[in-house]
Design a protein around this motif. Structure first.
Motif, PDB file in Angstrom:
ATOM      1  N   GLY A 144       0.780  -1.232   0.000  1.00 15.61           N
ATOM      2  CA  GLY A 144       0.000   0.000   0.000  1.00 15.61           C
ATOM      3  C   GLY A 144       0.804   1.270   0.000  1.00 15.61           C
ATOM      4  O   GLY A 144       0.266   2.349   0.300  1.00 15.61           O
ATOM      5  N   GLY A 145       2.073   1.215  -0.372  1.00 14.06           N
ATOM      6  CA  GLY A 145       2.895   2.423  -0.365  1.00 14.06           C
ATOM      7  C   GLY A 145       2.579   3.387  -1.478  1.00 14.06           C
ATOM      8  O   GLY A 145       2.970   4.557  -1.418  1.00 14.06           O
ATOM      9  N   GLN A 146       1.860   2.937  -2.513  1.00 12.25           N
ATOM     10  CA  GLN A 146       1.611   3.769  -3.689  1.00 12.25           C
ATOM     11  C   GLN A 146       0.245   4.438  -3.679  1.00 12.25           C
ATOM     12  O   GLN A 146      -0.142   5.071  -4.655  1.00 12.25           O
ATOM     13  CB  GLN A 146       1.772   2.935  -4.965  1.00 12.25           C
ATOM     14  N   VAL A 147      -0.510   4.303  -2.587  1.00 10.32           N
ATOM     15  CA  VAL A 147      -1.835   4.920  -2.506  1.00 10.32           C
ATOM     16  C   VAL A 147      -1.994   5.635  -1.162  1.00 10.32           C
ATOM     17  O   VAL A 147      -1.601   5.111  -0.120  1.00 10.32           O
ATOM     18  CB  VAL A 147      -2.957   3.873  -2.666  1.00 10.32           C
ATOM     19  N   ALA A 148      -2.550   6.847  -1.208  1.00 12.15           N
ATOM     20  CA  ALA A 148      -2.907   7.549   0.022  1.00 12.15           C
ATOM     21  C   ALA A 148      -4.292   7.078   0.435  1.00 12.15           C
ATOM     22  O   ALA A 148      -5.252   7.217  -0.326  1.00 12.15           O
ATOM     23  CB  ALA A 148      -2.893   9.048  -0.207  1.00 12.15           C
ATOM     24  N   THR A 149      -4.406   6.515   1.617  1.00 12.15           N
ATOM     25  CA  THR A 149      -5.676   5.930   2.042  1.00 12.15           C
ATOM     26  C   THR A 149      -6.518   6.883   2.882  1.00 12.15           C
ATOM     27  O   THR A 149      -7.672   6.569   3.191  1.00 12.15           O
ATOM     28  CB  THR A 149      -5.408   4.649   2.848  1.00 12.15           C
ATOM     29  N   SER A 150      -5.968   8.026   3.258  1.00 11.75           N
ATOM     30  CA  SER A 150      -6.721   9.001   4.054  1.00 11.75           C
ATOM     31  C   SER A 150      -6.073  10.365   3.875  1.00 11.75           C
ATOM     32  O   SER A 150      -5.017  10.495   3.261  1.00 11.75           O
ATOM     33  CB  SER A 150      -6.727   8.597   5.538  1.00 11.75           C
TER      34      SER A 150
END
Length: 469
Positions: A77-83
């Motif tokens: 999940g390092g390539q997406v901002a989740t919040s």
């Protein structure tokens, strides 16, 4: 596409042409496992390091979070901002040039958006080898492999991404360009900013180009599948192989029968080498100098293993086609895992001598939590196991996943007791940031936060990755 007012204001501040910025497509807000949906943001598609610098400098002034994006193949999940607020998704996909190749120096300079397979091909065109090899090499990009310090199957001989990089060009969090793109093997001039940025997952800056180490292409290759008695026998066989063959061993992979069973169940089109899969097997790859016959070398290793009771059966590839077929089995196991559906997946590393004890202890401990299937495979030559836990046959997958936290806690606790690491080659990303807080050395974590605060005081670079916000 029309930008909203906030994005239009940002775009105007960068001074870049309109084709460099647009609303991000959904694919930039997803990741391979589908676990971490991303926050929609503005997609930036720079063509040069100067344009990356303009984008990052503007983001720093306007306090806009920046999420660097490579090939999107990362598994944590390092390539997406989740919040948080809408990010600037900074994709290097248009920066793909091979800037230079120096065959006599064994060096290649590539921009960060170059696809790994294209870098391998550029090296081959110069009669050289770029040995970093991953299942995702057809889509992974050089910047991302360095930002995550990717490993792959050839770490045993050539090292991970960090070991294959001589110098970097990068944009720091304030928009300044670091011109560190040197081709030197020795450069003892203070702190090593290169190694600080490698493995930082975009939290300390954006890698835009790299000077990469090449190697001679081995004159002969050999590949063998050997059935071994157990993981301890696999390690003893590795020790013998090193004594007989030295640095000629490129890869030494271990596989449990469960992975081959999953492959037969979900991907029957993949031809397996064994009529009846052994409980444990190893896949060995050799790269040899001219004048040494790889088949003879592997046959000698097999005979020694057989004499010592380590090996029970074996297959030595007789052609390039058969070598490829062997590797297809190994490289298809992750996809078979995905099709079966894991309760919890773990990318762990251990001291080599601790591997057999870990495997012997973890299985019964997990079964004590509840019935399950375990697929243990990976790069045993460098101590990296992919230790994945699956529902028992007939068990509801969603119900089994309710126990995922307990499963991972057990695995990570046992890894820690054996002085291992919960993240071997996939990185920390957002998926394991809290795990790092739990298991990381407090002094190291404090030093990491001090470095982050010094280089990125506004906290705009990939917030939430590696270190919890």
């Amino acid at each position: 596409m029309t930008l909203n007012p906030a994005d239009a204001a940002f775009a105007a501040q960068t001074g870049l042409p309109s084709d460099r910025l647009r609303p991000a497509d959904p694919r930039y807000m997803d990741e391979p496992r589908g676990k971490y949906p991303g926050v929609p943001g503005l997609l930036a598609l720079p063509h040069s390091v100067d344009e990356v610098a303009a984008l990052v400098a503007t983001a720093a002034r306007m306090r806009v979070p920046v999420v660097p994006y490579g090939g999107g193949t990362g598994l944590v999940g390092g390539q997406v901002a989740t919040s948080g607020p809408a990010p600037l998704i900074l994709s290097l996909e248009r920066m793909t040039r091979i800037r230079a190749v120096y065959p006599d120096e064994n060096v290649l300079i590539a921009e960060a958006g170059a696809i790994l397979a294209d870098v391998q091909q550029a090296a081959r065109a110069a009669d050289r080898l770029f040995p970093l090899s991953l299942a995702a090499e057809g889509s992974a990009r050089i910047g991302g492999t360095l930002a995550t310090n990717a490993g792959g199957v050839n770490v045993l001989r050539y090292g991970a991404a960090r070991d294959l990089c001589l110098g970097l060009e990068a944009v720091l969090p304030d928009g300044r360009i670091w011109h560190g793109l040197k081709r030197l093997r020795k450069d003892n001039t203070g702190y090593d900013l290169r190694n600080l940025l490698i493995g930082a997952e975009g939290t300390l800056g954006v890698i835009t180009a790299a000077a990469l180490k090449l190697s001679p292409v081995p004159a002969g290759q050999g590949t063998a599948f050997l059935a071994v008695a157990d993981p301890a026998a696999a390690l003893r066989l590795l020790s013998i192989a090193r004594a007989q063959l030295g640095e000629a061993i490129s890869a030494f992979e271990i596989m449990h029968r469960q992975g081959l069973d999953f492959l037969a169940e979900t991907m029957p089109q993949v031809r397996q080498p064994w009529e009846t899969p052994p409980e444990w097997s190893v896949l060995i790859e050799l790269g040899l100098a001219a004048g040494i016959d790889p088949e003879e070398a592997l046959a000698r290793l097999f005979e020694t293993g057989l004499e010592e009771g380590l090996v029970t059966d074996g297959l030595i590839a007789q052609s390039a086609q058969q070598r490829d077929a062997f590797w297809t089995v190994r490289e298809s196991i992750p996809e078979a895992n995905r099709l079966v559906g894991a309760v919890a997946s773990h990318d762990i590393s251990l001291p080599l001598s601790a591997l057999p004890d870990f495997i012997a202890e973890a299985g019964p401990a997990l079964q004590a939590l509840g019935p399950c299937r375990i697929n243990c495979f990976g790069h045993v030559g460098d101590g990296n196991l992919h230790y994945n836990v699956f529902p028992a046959p007939g068990q509801d997958r969603d119900a089994a996943r309710q126990g995922a936290a307990r499963v991972s806690a057990l695995v990570h606790d046992l890894v820690a007791r054996h002085d291992g690491s919960f993240s071997a080659e996939h990185g920390v990303g957002r998926a394991k940031a809290a795990v790092l807080e739990q298991y990381g050395d407090p002094v190291k974590l404090a030093a990491m936060r001090a470095i982050k605060d010094a280089l990125d005081p506004a906290g705009i670079m990939n917030p939430g990755a590696v270190l919890t916000v």
